[in-house]
Design a protein around this motif. Structure first.
Motif, short mmCIF file in Angstrom:
data_model
loop_
_atom_site.label_atom_id
_atom_site.label_comp_id
_atom_site.label_asym_id
_atom_site.label_seq_id
_atom_site.Cartn_x
_atom_site.Cartn_y
_atom_site.Cartn_z
N THR A 1 -13.76 -16.11 -41.49
CA THR A 1 -12.44 -16.73 -41.57
C THR A 1 -12.25 -17.28 -42.98
O THR A 1 -13.21 -17.69 -43.64
CB THR A 1 -12.30 -17.87 -40.55
N THR B 1 -17.75 -13.02 -37.41
CA THR B 1 -16.38 -12.91 -37.89
C THR B 1 -16.14 -13.91 -39.01
O THR B 1 -16.48 -15.09 -38.87
CB THR B 1 -15.38 -13.15 -36.74
N ALA C 1 -3.47 -3.74 -28.03
CA ALA C 1 -4.86 -4.05 -27.69
C ALA C 1 -5.02 -4.12 -26.17
O ALA C 1 -4.13 -4.61 -25.46
CB ALA C 1 -5.26 -5.38 -28.32
N ARG D 1 -4.43 -8.45 -35.38
CA ARG D 1 -4.76 -9.36 -34.27
C ARG D 1 -3.57 -10.23 -33.90
O ARG D 1 -3.34 -10.51 -32.71
CB ARG D 1 -5.99 -10.20 -34.64
N GLU E 1 -1.43 -8.23 -31.82
CA GLU E 1 -2.13 -7.79 -30.61
C GLU E 1 -2.23 -6.27 -30.57
O GLU E 1 -1.92 -5.63 -29.56
CB GLU E 1 -1.45 -8.34 -29.35
N ALA F 1 -11.91 -5.46 -38.91
CA ALA F 1 -12.48 -6.18 -37.77
C ALA F 1 -12.78 -7.63 -38.10
O ALA F 1 -13.09 -8.43 -37.22
CB ALA F 1 -13.76 -5.48 -37.31
N SER G 1 -8.13 -8.33 -22.35
CA SER G 1 -9.51 -8.69 -22.02
C SER G 1 -9.58 -9.12 -20.56
O SER G 1 -8.72 -9.82 -20.05
CB SER G 1 -9.99 -9.82 -22.93
N GLY H 1 -6.28 -6.66 -40.91
CA GLY H 1 -6.93 -7.02 -39.65
C GLY H 1 -6.37 -8.30 -39.06
O GLY H 1 -6.18 -8.39 -37.84
N LEU H 2 -6.10 -9.29 -39.91
CA LEU H 2 -5.49 -10.53 -39.43
C LEU H 2 -4.13 -10.25 -38.80
O LEU H 2 -3.80 -10.78 -37.73
CB LEU H 2 -5.32 -11.52 -40.59
N ASP I 1 -4.84 -2.84 -31.73
CA ASP I 1 -6.15 -2.34 -32.15
C ASP I 1 -5.94 -1.22 -33.17
O ASP I 1 -5.02 -0.41 -33.03
CB ASP I 1 -6.93 -1.79 -30.97
#
Length: 233
Positions: free
Chosen positions: A5, A3, A213, A191, A194, A168, A216, A187-188, A196
């Motif tokens: 950054t 990933t 999303a 996320r 929250e 992603a 998890s 994408g930022l 997808d």
């Protein structure tokens, strides 16, 4: 894949570059129109210049209003944005002869990051039909459990190159430039909201779906597994 950054300076610089790229064309046309007004005595040419200035100023304004919400800190005093405002700026930005925009969404306040994501997905939907066509935007559900479904239909429709890895946060080569910053930024925001984002294509139709999303599930600890084994379950 790793990933990627970006630090705050690189992210802000790339986003500024993106906004400037969108605005420089209509601003340049305004300058050209003003030069014609200064140099031409022909009534026909002056009318042409005024029409060019009028259309270009409208286009520049629409692009800035869109960027203010999609990339900026619009409504920073609160944490929500009206979906009606999002529709207005999207229509101003993309409602032309090449692309028809259909919008179905409740008139409601949604969390800021969700609205930003929605507008950034509209940008991606437009790039999915390079020759133009119809984009249908549907928002359903309550703010916290919202579902976004965008369909882009047109000839030569395709999922834009690298857009899935950029969203992603795993761009090819591990770098992001000004051309790739918009989907990377989307994408930022996804996320942060929250949500997808998933893409699919069927013939001449690309579908973009964004939803909450999945939570998890942490793996069971060794202690828990030991207790389960002791109980014979």
């Amino acid at each position: 894949m790793t990933t990627v950054t970006l630090d705050a300076l690189d992210l802000s610089a790339l986003l500024c570059s993106r906004v400037c790229h969108d605005v420089i064309s209509p601003v340049g046309a305004i300058v050209n129109g003003l030069e014609v007004l200064e140099d031409e005595d022909s009534a026909e040419m002056r009318d042409f210049a005024l029409d060019l200035i009028r259309k270009s100023a409208k286009q520049a304004s629409a692009r800035l209003q869109f960027a203010r919400i999609a990339f900026g800190a619009a409504g920073s005093a609160g944490s929500s944005i009206d979906l009606a405002d999002a529709e207005n700026v999207a229509r101003g930005m993309f409602g032309d002869e090449k692309t028809q925009l259909s919008w179905s969404a409740p008139r409601a306040l949604f969390p800021k990051n969700k609205v930003k994501l929605l507008l950034n997905l509209v940008v991606i939907a437009v790039t999915a039909i390079p020759r133009g066509g119809v984009i249908d935007v549907k928002v359903t559900g309550e703010a916290e459990g919202a579902l976004f479904v965008l369909t882009a239909k047109g000839t030569h429709a395709r999922i834009p190159a690298h857009v899935e890895t950029l969203i992603a946060g795993t761009p090819a080569g591990g770098t992001v430039d000004a051309h790739a910053i918009q989907p990377f930024y989307a994408g930022l925001v996804a996320r942060a909201a929250e949500m997808d984002v998933r893409f699919s294509i069927d013939g001449d139709t690309v579908t973009i779906r964004a939803e909450a999303a999945a939570p998890s599930v942490p793996p069971a600890s060794a202690e828990t597994n030991a207790e389960t084994d002791d109980n014979g379950i």
